[in-house]
Write an enzyme that holds these catalytic residues in place. Structure first.
Site, short mmCIF file in Angstrom:
data_model
loop_
_atom_site.label_atom_id
_atom_site.label_comp_id
_atom_site.label_asym_id
_atom_site.label_seq_id
_atom_site.Cartn_x
_atom_site.Cartn_y
_atom_site.Cartn_z
CG HIS A 5 -0.24 0.13 2.53
ND1 HIS A 5 0.25 1.31 3.02
CD2 HIS A 5 0.04 -0.80 3.46
CE1 HIS A 5 0.81 1.12 4.19
NE2 HIS A 5 0.70 -0.16 4.49
NE ARG A 49 -1.70 0.12 6.80
CZ ARG A 49 -2.21 -0.47 7.88
NH1 ARG A 49 -3.43 -0.13 8.27
NH2 ARG A 49 -1.52 -1.36 8.56
CD GLU A 57 2.42 -4.61 8.37
OE1 GLU A 57 2.74 -5.82 8.29
OE2 GLU A 57 3.06 -3.70 7.84
CG HIS A 78 -0.73 -4.43 5.02
ND1 HIS A 78 -1.19 -3.18 5.32
CD2 HIS A 78 -1.84 -5.17 4.71
CE1 HIS A 78 -2.51 -3.15 5.22
NE2 HIS A 78 -2.92 -4.36 4.86
#
Length: 237
Positions: A9, A60, A87, A179
């Site tokens: 991202h 995100r 993440e 992520h």
């Protein structure tokens, strides 16, 4: 042979503020949005048209994927979201400023928490402001209270095997927008990166990593589509 693109991202608000983000659902900055669009342009220039885009449930990553697909003229691509591509969970470090945490605990200790393969940060206390066990998004799911890269890989890999690998083995091209650590886990698996070397792998934000795979999903070639912002890649076997 299938092609895989991994896209981290774009810059998030907490990236900008230098805070441990993990599972906190922060949005992109203006720079992050620009990185996402540029990533999409690079994907289009590479002639890449995935059959599907996999992403995490965090905005995100989802917004980066949507902006990249729009910029690439691929807004019709099916999207699959799953929390297992989230993440890494930063436990008790979640929300803390990284520089202030280093001042409190020492740079060496923070480096261990951030970069070691199998040593997680302190666990998050239940009832913490960022206690994701209370988030309906994860209702019924086994929510960790902290994660190392190893335990991140432990949750990413079953999802890879069950949902992503079969698409690639069927000859489809796949885009994964996720992520830094969930993508590092995939890179570790694909390139068989040793535990003590994965700390050296850093995937830049918004820069698509294209990986050519053979029939057994072993990488035969890899490159960043934005060469000016490329970082070192693991060696091919």
């Amino acid at each position: 042979m299938p092609r895989l693109i991994l896209l981290r991202h774009g810059q998030s608000q907490w990236n900008l503020e230098n805070r441990f983000t993990g599972w906190v659902d922060v949005d992109l900055t203006a720079q992050g949005e620009a990185e996402a669009r540029l990533g999409g342009e690079r994907i289009a220039q590479a002639g890449f048209r995935p059959a599907v885009m996999f992403t995490s449930v965090l905005k995100r990553a989802r917004r980066t994927g949507a902006l990249a697909l729009q910029a690439a003229g691929l807004s019709d691509i099916p999207i699959v979201e799953d929390w297992r591509l989230n993440e890494r969970h930063y436990g008790g470090l979640t929300g803390l400023n990284k520089a202030e945490t280093a001042e409190k605990h020492g740079e060496d200790q923070v480096r261990v928490w951030r970069r070691s393969y199998d040593i997680p940060p302190p666990p998050m206390e239940r009832g913490n402001a960022w206690d994701f066990a209370q988030d309906p998004l994860y209702a019924g799911q086994p929510i960790p209270d902290t994660e190392s890269l190893k335990t991140t890989l432990d949750r990413v890999l079953p999802y890879w095997d069950a949902s992503i690998a079969p698409r690639l083995k069927a000859g489809e091209d796949v885009l994964i927008v996720a992520h830094g650590n969930s993508l590092r886990a995939i890179v570790k698996h694909l390139f068989a990166v040793p535990d003590d070397r994965i700390v050296e792998v850093e995937i830049p934000t918004g820069n698509p990593l294209e990986i050519d795979l053979d029939a057994n999903l072993k990488p035969t070639a890899a490159r960043y589509l934005d060469e000016g912002r490329a970082t070192a890649l693991p060696a091919l076997a």
